[in-house]
Design an enzyme around this catalytic site. Structure first.
Site, PDB file in Angstrom:
ATOM      1  N   LYS A 138       0.844  -1.192   0.000  1.00  0.00           N
ATOM      2  CA  LYS A 138       0.000   0.000   0.000  1.00  0.00           C
ATOM      3  C   LYS A 138       0.885   1.249   0.000  1.00  0.00           C
ATOM      4  O   LYS A 138       2.012   1.238   0.511  1.00  0.00           O
ATOM      5  CB  LYS A 138      -0.899  -0.036   1.234  1.00  0.00           C
ATOM      6  N   SER A 214      -9.475   1.918   2.466  1.00  0.00           N
ATOM      7  CA  SER A 214      -8.501   2.697   1.738  1.00  0.00           C
ATOM      8  C   SER A 214      -7.454   1.850   1.007  1.00  0.00           C
ATOM      9  O   SER A 214      -6.633   2.393   0.264  1.00  0.00           O
ATOM     10  CB  SER A 214      -7.768   3.646   2.706  1.00  0.00           C
ATOM     11  N   SER A 238     -10.200  -0.506   6.410  1.00  0.00           N
ATOM     12  CA  SER A 238      -9.458  -0.226   5.173  1.00  0.00           C
ATOM     13  C   SER A 238      -8.846  -1.438   4.501  1.00  0.00           C
ATOM     14  O   SER A 238      -8.434  -1.364   3.343  1.00  0.00           O
ATOM     15  CB  SER A 238      -8.363   0.814   5.442  1.00  0.00           C
TER      16      SER A 238
END
Length: 551
Positions: A138, A214, A238
């Site tokens: 990420k 996210s 997320s």
């Protein structure tokens, strides 16, 4: 990749960043114009297999799971270079079709792969448990010389000067190969992956749908086959939300199980509810393997916030004294949260929950309703209040540096009022009381786990994700959670919208909106995920229970 001048207007920064990402894809991995699916084509998930652009070997490699590839890499049957090249090419295609990447560094990855191939040839053994395996990260995981923008134009071009602790561990002690970082929303605080810098990431099975947030860049990349194993973070859902949107597996661990040091935060200094990181993959076996690999490297020796708990192969509350195979384990007591008191799950999620409960009962497990009244609504309120305790100042400060506008999804932050120290302390006391009440209820019931939706939707159209209650409450509680595909697929002929005739009554205005926007035609055929929740620091147990439920 060239640095982006963050003193420029935000729109100019965004244009340069997006152009630099495409420029980082070598010409041989840019989809030929004659093969490029039209913008009107929603499902591009089968492009690698149907386009003829990928070789048989590339498809075989990128369609394997992580454990299979690791075994073949360790034996020398596959080289890291050929595996890395295959995933670089498929990741390049994924980005061109879903906009899922925030950093591309294929040359660096191939240099790492060459070194790892030389190591195994010289030493006759792998460097570590992930030897030679490409792993996607990420955006917020720092890697030296690369951006970690967390969706802000103000961070573009300000390259990291040190690696995150987890990245160091995965690369230096486990043998992972990093090749891409993945897109996130602004400040990583939106449940869809959209920002003003790199734009919106979309769902590979239907580009009208969100891949979640996210960690939505990760979910889109993995669902497309551009990664076999990724690492994301979770502060309110997320990891679980994007995994559920795309039918993947993920683990939300408790704080302290995996290292979080030297990562970039969207809300730096906010510690009332802490972000954690965890794996996301196409198989539960890959999730478990990753956990063993990371915990087995003793991360508490390099991150002061990690708890020194080795991976426990069998947890006493789950397995019998004989420590026999899972098929001999005692029956479970599962509490079922049919709804959270705020938003009812949409028809396909409700059906998946019913069918899973029926299966559990048929296998002899005890299933009870998990009714905690208004506690989940209180827990979600706590989460929201903790997120905006600074009055939105952290986000506003970054936006103002380049004149970047507020995203419409973040009006909550824009309108927030800062809490004083005394009020923040009182909020912490409320959080502690909530956590204790929930634990007392759990102990009184004697349940092993909670089974519930991950989100109210199987999938949702871009811009319409509006409720994180099923995930965020468990961040406040710091419980160990898995989101897993239930095996149910949306069927528009069966999963008809709720109506007055079916006895539907909205639980809230948000519930009314969610059900009113439910469109079975657009999500037909999408996988439906559910969530399994264990208590704090019970990662091994929740994985073992998920195996039983799916088995």
């Amino acid at each position: 990749m060239k640095a982006v001048d963050s003193t420029a207007n935000w729109e100019a920064i965004a244009a340069k960043k997006q152009a630099s990402l495409l420029a980082a894809i070598p010409p041989e991995w840019r989809i030929p114009a004659e093969l490029l699916p039209p913008v009107s084509k929603d499902d591009i998930s089968t492009f690698p297999e149907s386009s003829g652009w990928f070789t048989v070997d590339e498809l075989a490699i990128t369609s394997s799971n992580a454990v299979e590839l690791i075994t073949r890499l360790a034996s020398g049957e596959l080289t890291s270079v050929e595996v890395t090249r295959a995933f670089c090419k498929r990741a390049a295609a994924a980005h061109q079709l879903t906009n899922c990447l925030s950093e591309i560094f294929f040359d660096r990855a191939l240099e790492t792969a060459v070194r790892l191939d030389a190591y195994i040839a010289r030493e006759g053994k792998p460097l570590g448990p992930l030897h030679g395996l490409p792993v996607s990260l990420k955006d917020n995981f720092n890697l030296v010389g690369l951006d970690s923008t967390v969706g802000f134009t103000s961070h573009a071009g300000h390259h990291a000067e040190e690696d995150s602790v987890l990245a160091e561990l995965l690369r230096d002690k486990c043998g992972a190969v990093f090749y891409v970082k993945t897109n996130v929303p602004t400040a990583m605080m939106i449940a869809e992956s959209v920002n003003n810098l790199t734009g919106r990431t979309v769902h590979p099975m239907n580009r009208k749908l969100t891949s979640g947030g996210s960690s939505g860049g990760e979910s889109a990349l993995i669902a497309f086959g551009g990664s076999v194993l990724g690492v994301g973070t979770d502060i309110g859902g997320s990891l679980r939300i994007p995994a559920a949107c795309t039918g993947l597996f993920t683990l939300r661990p408790s704080v302290g199980r995996f290292p979080t040091g030297r990562c970039r935060s969207g809300l730096p200094g906010q510690e009332a509810v802490k972000s954690v990181n965890g794996p996301i993959a196409r198989s539960l076996a890959d999730i478990e393997y990753y956990c063993r690999a990371v915990v087995g490297r003793q991360p508490w020796l390099v991150d002061h916030e990690c708890i020194p708990i080795p991976w426990r192969d069998s947890m006493a509350p789950l397995l019998p004294a004989s420590s026999g195979p899972l098929s001999e384990a005692r029956k479970l007591k599962i509490g079922v949260l049919w709804h959270d008191g705020m938003v009812r799950p949409t028809p396909p999620v409700s059906r998946a929950l019913r069918e899973t409960v029926d299966k559990l009962k048929a296998e002899g497990h005890e299933v009870v309703d998990w009714d905690v009244g208004k506690e989940h609504a209180l827990g979600l309120q706590l989460l929201a209040r903790m997120f905006i305790a600074d009055g939105g100042k952290a986000v506003r400060a970054e936006l103002e540096k380049t004149g970047e506008p507020w995203r419409p999804e973040m009006v909550f932050y824009a309108a927030a009022t800062e809490l004083g120290c005394s009020d923040l302390w009182k909020l912490h006391l409320e959080r502690r009381a909530f956590q204790q009440r929930y634990l007392d209820k759990w102990n009184e019931s004697g349940i092993d786990a909670i089974l519930c939706p991950t989100t109210p939707w199987a999938a949702v159209e871009n811009g319409k994700f509006s409720h994180v209650g099923y995930t965020g409450v468990f961040n406040v509680l710091d419980y160990s959670c898995i989101s897993f595909p239930s095996g149910v697929m949306v069927d528009k002929a069966i999963d008809l919208p709720f109506s007055d005739a079916t006895g539907y009554k909205p639980l809230s205005e948000t519930c009314k909106t969610v059900q009113g926007e439910y469109n079975p035609d657009i999500i037909h055929g999408m996988p439906v995920s559910l969530q399994l929740v264990a208590r704090k620091l019970e990662e091994e147990k929740v994985i073992a229970m998920c195996k039983m439920i799916m088995g």
